[in-house]
Design a protein around this motif. Structure first.
Motif, PDB file in Angstrom:
ATOM      1  N   ILE A   9     -30.333 -30.772 -16.750  1.00 49.42           N
ATOM      2  CA  ILE A   9     -29.208 -31.072 -17.636  1.00 49.42           C
ATOM      3  C   ILE A   9     -29.568 -30.568 -19.025  1.00 49.42           C
ATOM      4  CG2 ILE A   9     -27.793 -32.924 -18.603  1.00 49.42           C
ATOM      5  CD1 ILE A   9     -28.899 -34.541 -16.081  1.00 49.42           C
ATOM      6  N   TYR A  12     -25.683 -33.720 -22.484  1.00 50.25           N
ATOM      7  CA  TYR A  12     -24.916 -34.735 -21.791  1.00 50.25           C
ATOM      8  C   TYR A  12     -24.285 -35.692 -22.789  1.00 50.25           C
ATOM      9  CZ  TYR A  12     -23.743 -38.901 -19.153  1.00 50.25           C
ATOM     10  OH  TYR A  12     -23.077 -39.968 -18.655  1.00 50.25           O
ATOM     11  N   MET A  34     -19.473 -39.178 -16.237  1.00 50.74           N
ATOM     12  CA  MET A  34     -20.553 -40.072 -15.825  1.00 50.74           C
ATOM     13  C   MET A  34     -21.369 -39.335 -14.773  1.00 50.74           C
ATOM     14  SD  MET A  34     -19.833 -43.787 -14.199  1.00 50.74           S
ATOM     15  CE  MET A  34     -20.562 -44.020 -12.620  1.00 50.74           C
ATOM     16  N   ILE A  35     -22.649 -39.507 -14.843  1.00 46.02           N
ATOM     17  CA  ILE A  35     -23.501 -38.879 -13.835  1.00 46.02           C
ATOM     18  C   ILE A  35     -23.704 -39.909 -12.726  1.00 46.02           C
ATOM     19  CG2 ILE A  35     -25.728 -37.822 -13.354  1.00 46.02           C
ATOM     20  CD1 ILE A  35     -25.868 -37.097 -16.338  1.00 46.02           C
TER      21      ILE A  35
ATOM     22  N   GLU B  24     -30.808 -35.814 -22.447  1.00 46.31           N
ATOM     23  CA  GLU B  24     -30.832 -34.789 -21.398  1.00 46.31           C
ATOM     24  C   GLU B  24     -32.252 -34.563 -20.913  1.00 46.31           C
ATOM     25  OE1 GLU B  24     -29.563 -34.269 -24.460  1.00 46.31           O
ATOM     26  OE2 GLU B  24     -27.396 -34.284 -24.082  1.00 46.31           O
ATOM     27  N   LEU B  27     -33.412 -37.343 -18.755  1.00 47.81           N
ATOM     28  CA  LEU B  27     -32.895 -37.242 -17.397  1.00 47.81           C
ATOM     29  C   LEU B  27     -33.663 -36.203 -16.602  1.00 47.81           C
ATOM     30  CD1 LEU B  27     -29.014 -37.401 -17.920  1.00 47.81           C
ATOM     31  CD2 LEU B  27     -30.506 -39.151 -16.955  1.00 47.81           C
ATOM     32  N   ASN B  28     -33.856 -35.063 -17.215  1.00 46.36           N
ATOM     33  CA  ASN B  28     -34.541 -33.973 -16.509  1.00 46.36           C
ATOM     34  C   ASN B  28     -35.945 -34.375 -16.112  1.00 46.36           C
ATOM     35  OD1 ASN B  28     -32.387 -32.264 -16.540  1.00 46.36           O
ATOM     36  ND2 ASN B  28     -32.912 -31.378 -18.528  1.00 46.36           N
ATOM     37  N   VAL B  31     -35.864 -36.674 -13.202  1.00 46.99           N
ATOM     38  CA  VAL B  31     -35.595 -35.966 -11.954  1.00 46.99           C
ATOM     39  C   VAL B  31     -36.862 -35.264 -11.479  1.00 46.99           C
ATOM     40  CG1 VAL B  31     -34.325 -34.020 -10.959  1.00 46.99           C
ATOM     41  CG2 VAL B  31     -33.145 -35.684 -12.412  1.00 46.99           C
ATOM     42  N   ILE B  40     -24.908 -43.007 -14.376  1.00 49.60           N
ATOM     43  CA  ILE B  40     -25.339 -42.780 -15.755  1.00 49.60           C
ATOM     44  C   ILE B  40     -24.103 -42.634 -16.645  1.00 49.60           C
ATOM     45  CG2 ILE B  40     -26.694 -41.269 -17.259  1.00 49.60           C
ATOM     46  CD1 ILE B  40     -27.968 -40.346 -14.408  1.00 49.60           C
ATOM     47  N   VAL B  41     -24.049 -43.410 -17.679  1.00 46.52           N
ATOM     48  CA  VAL B  41     -22.890 -43.394 -18.582  1.00 46.52           C
ATOM     49  C   VAL B  41     -23.408 -43.216 -20.001  1.00 46.52           C
ATOM     50  CG1 VAL B  41     -20.907 -44.697 -19.446  1.00 46.52           C
ATOM     51  CG2 VAL B  41     -21.609 -44.937 -17.062  1.00 46.52           C
ATOM     52  N   LYS B  42     -22.755 -42.327 -20.716  1.00 51.03           N
ATOM     53  CA  LYS B  42     -23.130 -42.141 -22.126  1.00 51.03           C
ATOM     54  C   LYS B  42     -22.279 -43.082 -22.956  1.00 51.03           C
ATOM     55  CE  LYS B  42     -25.630 -39.678 -24.947  1.00 51.03           C
ATOM     56  NZ  LYS B  42     -25.692 -38.287 -25.315  1.00 51.03           N
TER      57      LYS B  42
END
Lengths: 56, 408
Positions: A9, A12, A34-35, B24, B27-28, B31, B40-42
């Protein structure tokens, strides 16, 4: 929306998601993005999409 | 998806909020390290996500690398519920005690119901059950339904059947009442036992009264055998007690029958050919459903079987199924020799006498004699000697007035 074989990503926020793919970026714009989940090989994004762009 | 939710619930997961400049990258990195994040919500500069318990323990290096602050918003799933319970032992104990109390309470009988009684008061049945150990508050395993049933039946004679059954905490006593024969008041009408036939007395058995005959006496029909007058002098002047005579008097009795057989006779015999017909009778109309209307025999005998179709309660539908069987007859001209005719006559006479004998009679001897033999016929008399009961109760002519006859 589900993207396979992504490269991570880049950006985001709830209005804009940029996903790195081979040979470029996938830019998703919309609202309440939303992810759903992220895996090494797959990413699922839900929400109200407005635009899907592919930039080299 | 439901399966996922169940799995996440069982394993437990957290809702975390991540605050940092580069969500970001966070998240990366997650992963890359195989930390699974979902939903996942911003939310402005913060980011909310779900994370498994295992993933949460690996997240610290990621947070440090991205200079993010991770906070737990919510803990969800079974492991947390259990942990909370572990901390609150009282609750657990309470729950167990509640279960135990429930179980304990189902071990007792709370209610006793009685079904099926009409005349017998419910209280009587409940009382009988109580004595046998079945009452509200009794410990269920100590109540033996079989024993209770027996005790109830023994205690209340009006009941013909009882069944005890547990339905949860309610004991149900199902009973059926016995239909008692009407209490027959012993018949005290005074009277005598009188001979119904002529004969020679063979046995006298007096239950009540006074025997006037004894073994070997010859009696004539109408003779008093056992009198209800207890005093010998009762018949003259002094009226003694007059009771209902009871007893058995057996005597040798001779029965006679005369039978005549013609040497030439027309006899109807079945040929063996039959014809069946089935009809339905509705009201007065008969509908033939099998067989013809015309009976193909000139001479016949018919056997009819009737079946009411439905007989429900007291309603008899006027519909009947009738099955008729016709037997063809043929007239046969029979010729007997005199001997044969005599034998046939004897048999017929004997059969008739045997049919007329009262129950419990014992045949002692059968004698036959040709009384007359004339032109084309034989007349036979059969004398059958039987030992039989000849007593019959005859109420005294002035039954109400005791010893009324004594006044004369």
């Amino acid at each position: 929306m589900s993207v396979e074989n992504h490269r991570g990503i880049v950006e985001y926020s709830s209005e804009r998601v940029v996903i790195a793919v081979s040979e470029g970026h996938l830019v998703l714009t919309g609202e309440e993005l939303m992810i759903g989940f992220v895996y090494q090989e797959e990413i699922t994004i839900t929400g109200r999409f407005r635009r899907v762009e592919f930039c080299r | 998806m439901a399966l996922y939710s169940l799995w996440y619930y069982l394993t437990g997961h957290l809702r975390i909020t991540v605050q940092g400049y580069t969500p970001e990258r966070f998240l990366n990195l997650c992963v890359q390290r195989g930390i699974h994040l979902w939903n996942i919500v911003k939310d402005g500069d913060r980011m909310q996500a779900n994370i498994g318990i295992g993933g949460f323990f690996q997240i610290r290096p990621v947070a440090r690398a991205t200079a993010s602050r991770v906070r737990i918003l919510e803990r969800r799933g079974l492991p947390f519920v259990l942990a909370r319970l572990k901390r609150r032992k009282g609750l657990l104990v309470g729950a167990l005690m509640c279960l135990a109390a429930l179980y304990l309470m189902t071990c007792f009988i709370w209610q006793v119901e009685v079904h099926g009684n009409e005349e017998v008061p419910e209280e009587a049945i409940l009382e009988a059950a109580r004595r046998a150990g079945l009452y509200p508050g009794a410990y269920k395993s100590e109540v033996d339904p079989k024993r209770v049933e027996e005790q109830i039946l023994l205690a209340i004679r009006r009941l013909g059947w009882a069944a005890v059954e547990f339905r949860g905490t309610t004991a149900v006593i199902e009973v059926a009442e016995r239909v008692l024969p009407p209490e027959a008041a012993p018949d005290v009408t005074p009277g005598d036992i009188v001979a119904t036939a002529d004969g020679v007395v063979t046995r006298v058995l007096v239950f009540n009264g006074r025997a006037l005959v004894s073994e070997g006496d010859t009696v004539v029909q109408g003779d008093v055998l056992i009198t209800g007058r207890l005093l010998e002098g009762g018949e003259e002047g002094e009226a003694g007690p007059y009771v209902r005579a009871r007893g058995i008097v057996r005597a040798r009795v001779w029965h006679r029958a005369y039978e005549e057989v013609r040497v030439q006779e027309e006899v109807k015999l079945r040929t063996g050919r039959t014809f069946d017909r089935t009809l339905i009778k509705i009201g007065d109309n008969e509908i033939i459903i099998r067989g013809r209307k015309k009976i193909p025999f000139k001479l016949y005998e018919v056997k009819v079987e009737r079946t009411g179709l439905v007989s429900w309660r007291n309603i008899n539908l006027p519909v009947e199924l009738i099955r008729e069987t016709y037997f063809e007859l043929v007239e046969v001209h029979q010729e007997f020799t005199v001997d044969e005719a005599e034998r046939v006559a004897v048999r017929r006479a004997t059969d008739r006498l045997l049919m007329e004998l009262p129950p419990h009679a014992r045949v002692l001897a059968v004698r036959e004699a040709v009384v007359q033999a004339g032109e084309g016929f034989v007349g036979v008399e059969v004398i059958l000697e039987a030992e039989q009961d000849i007593g019959r109760f005859v109420p005294s002519p002035s039954g109400q007035e005791q010893g009324g006859a004594g006044r004369n």
